[in-house]
Design a protein around this motif. Structure first.
Motif, PDB file in Angstrom:
ATOM      1  N   ASP A 187      -4.161  -4.125  -7.123  1.00  0.00           N
ATOM      2  CA  ASP A 187      -4.568  -4.957  -6.034  1.00  0.00           C
ATOM      3  C   ASP A 187      -3.286  -5.963  -5.415  1.00  0.00           C
ATOM      4  O   ASP A 187      -3.160  -5.841  -4.280  1.00  0.00           O
ATOM      5  CB  ASP A 187      -5.372  -6.230  -6.623  1.00  0.00           C
ATOM      6  CG  ASP A 187      -6.175  -6.884  -5.317  1.00  0.00           C
ATOM      7  OD1 ASP A 187      -6.927  -6.202  -4.719  1.00  0.00           O
ATOM      8  OD2 ASP A 187      -6.098  -8.130  -5.394  1.00  0.00           O
ATOM      9  N   HIS A 188      -2.425  -6.274  -6.171  1.00  0.00           N
ATOM     10  CA  HIS A 188      -0.972  -6.818  -6.013  1.00  0.00           C
ATOM     11  C   HIS A 188      -0.267  -6.028  -4.935  1.00  0.00           C
ATOM     12  O   HIS A 188       0.338  -6.301  -3.957  1.00  0.00           O
ATOM     13  CB  HIS A 188      -0.133  -7.255  -6.957  1.00  0.00           C
ATOM     14  CG  HIS A 188       1.007  -7.563  -6.721  1.00  0.00           C
ATOM     15  ND1 HIS A 188       1.342  -8.906  -6.141  1.00  0.00           N
ATOM     16  CD2 HIS A 188       2.236  -6.943  -6.748  1.00  0.00           C
ATOM     17  CE1 HIS A 188       2.625  -8.889  -6.291  1.00  0.00           C
ATOM     18  NE2 HIS A 188       3.399  -7.786  -6.489  1.00  0.00           N
ATOM     19  N   LYS A 244      -1.340  -3.737  -3.008  1.00  0.00           N
ATOM     20  CA  LYS A 244      -1.942  -3.410  -1.675  1.00  0.00           C
ATOM     21  C   LYS A 244      -1.927  -5.013  -0.825  1.00  0.00           C
ATOM     22  O   LYS A 244      -2.546  -4.773   0.414  1.00  0.00           O
ATOM     23  CB  LYS A 244      -3.410  -2.882  -1.810  1.00  0.00           C
ATOM     24  CG  LYS A 244      -3.404  -1.350  -2.205  1.00  0.00           C
ATOM     25  CD  LYS A 244      -4.842  -1.100  -2.465  1.00  0.00           C
ATOM     26  CE  LYS A 244      -4.709   0.169  -3.004  1.00  0.00           C
ATOM     27  NZ  LYS A 244      -6.178   0.747  -3.386  1.00  0.00           N
ATOM     28  N   VAL A 245      -1.595  -5.789  -1.408  1.00  0.00           N
ATOM     29  CA  VAL A 245      -1.139  -6.974  -0.444  1.00  0.00           C
ATOM     30  C   VAL A 245       0.269  -6.944  -0.090  1.00  0.00           C
ATOM     31  O   VAL A 245       1.226  -7.192  -0.818  1.00  0.00           O
ATOM     32  CB  VAL A 245      -1.446  -8.357  -1.424  1.00  0.00           C
ATOM     33  CG1 VAL A 245      -1.399  -9.627  -0.645  1.00  0.00           C
ATOM     34  CG2 VAL A 245      -3.042  -8.264  -1.877  1.00  0.00           C
ATOM     35  N   ILE A 246       0.297  -6.952   1.271  1.00  0.00           N
ATOM     36  CA  ILE A 246       1.685  -7.018   1.857  1.00  0.00           C
ATOM     37  C   ILE A 246       2.245  -8.478   2.133  1.00  0.00           C
ATOM     38  O   ILE A 246       1.485  -9.204   2.785  1.00  0.00           O
ATOM     39  CB  ILE A 246       1.639  -6.209   3.292  1.00  0.00           C
ATOM     40  CG1 ILE A 246       0.942  -4.920   2.910  1.00  0.00           C
ATOM     41  CG2 ILE A 246       3.014  -6.039   3.976  1.00  0.00           C
ATOM     42  CD1 ILE A 246       1.524  -4.033   1.940  1.00  0.00           C
TER      43      ILE A 246
END
Lengths: 179, 68
Positions: free
Chosen positions: A174-175, A177-179
């Motif tokens: 998840d981390h 895919k967070v920009i």
């Protein structure tokens, strides 16, 4: 929060080397026992019987052989635990948390096996070591001491770790895919 | 996803390439590409802050809610 995987990777690499050293030592110990078994099985048997707490000069060859076999199985389980432990850290150096989780699960199962064999092996060893003793002095011991408790705690921790790695893998994905 | 990233438009209006923007705000081109294409799961406030500061725009210029 900035997540830096470099420090985790460095620690994992270091621990991987430490476990490699332990693995080499264990394989060396297993090889030494096997060599000793062929060189002087009686002497090895006496030493192991003394280690169990029932020293005797009248130990038969089969008893010495059986005691050696119990010890070799114990070392074999240790080798498997350390080898799987290395797999955890190898996976961590690749930041592959799902692989680390699988390896931690295997370590947990092996630690439970180690605990079971630690208790069963000691019980069998006392029976074997006192087999030739006169009636009434033969022994059957069940050992439940601090070693067994430590192994049980380690197994519980490894079980928790394997579940934590699954959660960690999901959070990491998840981390990423967070920009 | 009903949130559409309008970074391409903002870049085109300022005649800036994504490579230049990535270098200026200190993120990888690959990550910026993920953001531009709408494949990102989320945007950090500090990333949004850096982009807005560099492109001199508002977050609303970069993100749009499209009812589906």
């Amino acid at each position: 929060m900035k997540v830096d995987e470099k420090s985790v990777v460095q620690s994992a690499t270091l621990l991987g080397y430490v476990l490699l050293l332990i693995l080499v030592a264990l394989v060396g110990a297993a090889a030494a026992v096997i060599i000793w078994l062929f060189v002087d099985v009686q002497q090895l048997g006496y030493m192991l019987a003394a280690g169990v707490g029932y020293e005797s000069d009248a130990l038969k060859t089969w008893q010495a052989f059986a005691l050696s076999l119990i010890l070799l199985v114990q070392i074999g389980i240790w080798i498997a635990v350390v080898s799987q432990g290395r797999n955890i850290f190898t996976a961590l150096t690749r930041v592959a948390l799902s692989d680390a989780s699988t390896a931690a699960g295997k370590v947990a199962r092996l630690l439970w096996a180690m605990l079971a064999w630690g208790i069963a092996g000691h019980t069998i060893a006392t029976v074997v070591a006192t087999w030739h003793f006169p009636e009434g002095t033969k022994a059957l011991e069940v050992s439940l001491g601090s070693t067994e408790i430590s192994i049980a705690i380690a197994a519980l921790l490894a079980t928790f770790m394997s579940r934590a790695f699954v959660l960690g893998a999901a959070l990491w994905q998840d981390h990423q895919k967070v920009i | 996803m009903p949130i559409v990233v309008r970074l391409d438009v903002a870049l085109a209006q300022r005649k800036m390439t994504s490579k230049e923007l990535a270098a200026k705000i200190g993120i990888s081109e690959q990550n910026l590409s993920v953001l531009r294409s709408g494949r990102a799961r989320g945007v950090r406030f500090n990333t949004l802050d850096a982009i807005c500061q560099e492109l001199d725009c508002q977050p609303g210029d970069l993100l749009e809610y499209v009812r589906q």
